[in-house]
Design a protein around this motif. Structure first.
Motif, mmCIF file in Angstrom:
data_model
loop_
_atom_site.group_PDB
_atom_site.id
_atom_site.type_symbol
_atom_site.label_atom_id
_atom_site.label_comp_id
_atom_site.label_asym_id
_atom_site.label_seq_id
_atom_site.Cartn_x
_atom_site.Cartn_y
_atom_site.Cartn_z
ATOM 1 N N VAL A 152 -74.689 -59.687 29.643
ATOM 2 C CA VAL A 152 -74.701 -59.202 28.259
ATOM 3 C C VAL A 152 -74.276 -60.320 27.309
ATOM 4 O O VAL A 152 -74.820 -60.450 26.206
ATOM 5 C CB VAL A 152 -73.789 -57.959 28.116
ATOM 6 C CG1 VAL A 152 -73.639 -57.551 26.669
ATOM 7 C CG2 VAL A 152 -74.339 -56.814 28.938
ATOM 8 N N GLU A 153 -73.330 -61.157 27.737
ATOM 9 C CA GLU A 153 -72.873 -62.273 26.899
ATOM 10 C C GLU A 153 -74.007 -63.262 26.632
ATOM 11 O O GLU A 153 -74.162 -63.754 25.521
ATOM 12 C CB GLU A 153 -71.689 -63.001 27.553
ATOM 13 C CG GLU A 153 -70.418 -62.186 27.630
ATOM 14 C CD GLU A 153 -70.418 -61.175 28.775
ATOM 15 O OE1 GLU A 153 -71.145 -61.372 29.780
ATOM 16 O OE2 GLU A 153 -69.707 -60.161 28.648
ATOM 17 N N THR A 154 -74.804 -63.540 27.656
ATOM 18 C CA THR A 154 -75.946 -64.456 27.497
ATOM 19 C C THR A 154 -76.945 -63.893 26.494
ATOM 20 O O THR A 154 -77.438 -64.604 25.618
ATOM 21 C CB THR A 154 -76.638 -64.691 28.849
ATOM 22 O OG1 THR A 154 -75.689 -65.226 29.770
ATOM 23 C CG2 THR A 154 -77.809 -65.638 28.717
ATOM 24 N N VAL A 155 -77.227 -62.611 26.615
ATOM 25 C CA VAL A 155 -78.193 -61.960 25.716
ATOM 26 C C VAL A 155 -77.634 -61.943 24.298
ATOM 27 O O VAL A 155 -78.335 -62.267 23.341
ATOM 28 C CB VAL A 155 -78.521 -60.533 26.203
ATOM 29 C CG1 VAL A 155 -79.445 -59.832 25.236
ATOM 30 C CG2 VAL A 155 -79.125 -60.580 27.596
ATOM 31 N N ARG A 156 -76.368 -61.592 24.155
ATOM 32 C CA ARG A 156 -75.744 -61.542 22.837
ATOM 33 C C ARG A 156 -75.771 -62.926 22.185
ATOM 34 O O ARG A 156 -76.079 -63.057 21.006
ATOM 35 C CB ARG A 156 -74.302 -61.040 22.962
ATOM 36 C CG ARG A 156 -73.693 -60.636 21.644
ATOM 37 C CD ARG A 156 -72.280 -60.103 21.766
ATOM 38 N NE ARG A 156 -72.166 -59.042 22.761
ATOM 39 C CZ ARG A 156 -71.224 -59.013 23.699
ATOM 40 N NH1 ARG A 156 -70.316 -59.959 23.793
ATOM 41 N NH2 ARG A 156 -71.179 -58.017 24.557
ATOM 42 N N SER A 183 -84.018 -54.872 24.856
ATOM 43 C CA SER A 183 -83.234 -53.800 25.464
ATOM 44 C C SER A 183 -81.840 -53.729 24.841
ATOM 45 O O SER A 183 -81.359 -52.651 24.490
ATOM 46 C CB SER A 183 -83.130 -54.026 26.977
ATOM 47 O OG SER A 183 -82.376 -53.012 27.583
ATOM 48 N N TYR A 184 -81.210 -54.866 24.688
ATOM 49 C CA TYR A 184 -79.868 -54.904 24.103
ATOM 50 C C TYR A 184 -79.896 -54.463 22.637
ATOM 51 O O TYR A 184 -79.002 -53.750 22.181
ATOM 52 C CB TYR A 184 -79.280 -56.313 24.230
ATOM 53 C CG TYR A 184 -77.873 -56.423 23.713
ATOM 54 C CD1 TYR A 184 -76.803 -55.992 24.484
ATOM 55 C CD2 TYR A 184 -77.620 -56.943 22.454
ATOM 56 C CE1 TYR A 184 -75.503 -56.079 24.012
ATOM 57 C CE2 TYR A 184 -76.328 -57.029 21.976
ATOM 58 C CZ TYR A 184 -75.270 -56.596 22.756
ATOM 59 O OH TYR A 184 -73.984 -56.673 22.282
ATOM 60 N N SER A 185 -80.933 -54.862 21.915
ATOM 61 C CA SER A 185 -81.044 -54.465 20.511
ATOM 62 C C SER A 185 -81.224 -52.966 20.359
ATOM 63 O O SER A 185 -80.758 -52.369 19.386
ATOM 64 C CB SER A 185 -82.219 -55.186 19.847
ATOM 65 O OG SER A 185 -82.001 -56.565 19.839
ATOM 66 N N MET A 186 -81.897 -52.343 21.320
ATOM 67 C CA MET A 186 -82.136 -50.901 21.243
ATOM 68 C C MET A 186 -80.966 -50.083 21.783
ATOM 69 O O MET A 186 -80.621 -49.062 21.216
ATOM 70 C CB MET A 186 -83.403 -50.532 22.030
ATOM 71 C CG MET A 186 -84.676 -50.941 21.357
ATOM 72 S SD MET A 186 -86.144 -50.269 22.155
ATOM 73 C CE MET A 186 -86.089 -50.980 23.761
ATOM 74 N N ARG A 187 -80.388 -50.528 22.891
ATOM 75 C CA ARG A 187 -79.431 -49.685 23.607
ATOM 76 C C ARG A 187 -77.997 -50.213 23.613
ATOM 77 O O ARG A 187 -77.111 -49.550 24.137
ATOM 78 C CB ARG A 187 -79.909 -49.507 25.047
ATOM 79 C CG ARG A 187 -81.279 -48.862 25.114
ATOM 80 C CD ARG A 187 -81.778 -48.749 26.543
ATOM 81 N NE ARG A 187 -83.164 -48.327 26.547
ATOM 82 C CZ ARG A 187 -84.185 -49.132 26.860
ATOM 83 N NH1 ARG A 187 -83.977 -50.369 27.211
ATOM 84 N NH2 ARG A 187 -85.423 -48.665 26.834
ATOM 85 N N GLY A 188 -77.795 -51.433 23.119
ATOM 86 C CA GLY A 188 -76.446 -51.989 23.098
ATOM 87 C C GLY A 188 -75.985 -52.438 24.468
ATOM 88 O O GLY A 188 -76.793 -52.714 25.362
ATOM 89 N N SER A 189 -74.677 -52.481 24.652
ATOM 90 C CA SER A 189 -74.115 -53.018 25.893
ATOM 91 C C SER A 189 -74.357 -52.118 27.100
ATOM 92 O O SER A 189 -74.113 -52.532 28.230
ATOM 93 C CB SER A 189 -72.618 -53.283 25.723
ATOM 94 O OG SER A 189 -71.971 -52.078 25.379
#
Length: 147
Positions: free
Chosen positions: A80-84, A66-72
């Motif tokens: 978000v920090e954990t995912v990043r 999800s983060y790779s597709m849509r960003g923050s």
């Protein structure tokens, strides 16, 4: 015991039996957890991200995609920090050559799973091929060689 106390105990029991629900994660009947996401780069098709031992692993895979597709601005299960941080140093997550980020995450988890299973397989092979020799003394060796 009054009715209110009885219903409170039932609620507490039900809450104790519940497993936390994560976005993009489903529990399989055999106990594993599956992660999948709708991929906007592929006209909303579902992308199967993999099957995981824990709900948290599956949720993190969903969050990475999800983060790779849509960003923050993406909806994630963890911060978000954990995912990043979990994506830090993984080159497959950059959208190169127009490839879907969700497919890249899927490939990354598949490679990780394969490397883990091959490592355990190598250890098993080493243990199966292990021979232990016991020193029975030079007299027995001389007797075997002379006969």
């Amino acid at each position: 015991m009054d009715l209110t106390q009885s219903s409170n105990e039932e609620v507490a029991r039900e809450e104790g039996n519940k497993v936390k629900q994560y976005v993009g994660v489903r529990k399989r009947p055999w106990g594993k957890f599956a992660a999948e996401i709708r991929d906007s780069t592929r006209n909303g098709k579902r992308v199967w991200l993999g099957t995981f031992d824990t709900a948290e692993e599956a949720a993190l895979a969903y969050d990475q995609a999800s983060y790779s597709m849509r960003g923050s601005s993406s909806v994630v299960n963890f911060s978000v920090e954990t995912v990043r941080d979990s994506l830090n140093g993984t080159p497959c997550c950059r959208n190169m050559d127009g490839e879907s980020p969700a497919l890249a995450i899927k490939a990354m988890h598949k490679l990780q799973k394969m490397s883990l299973s091959s490592n355990s397989g190598e250890e098993n092979k080493q243990q199966k091929n292990l021979l232990i020799f016991e020193d029975l003394g030079s007299d027995l060796l001389d007797e075997l060689l002379s006969s």
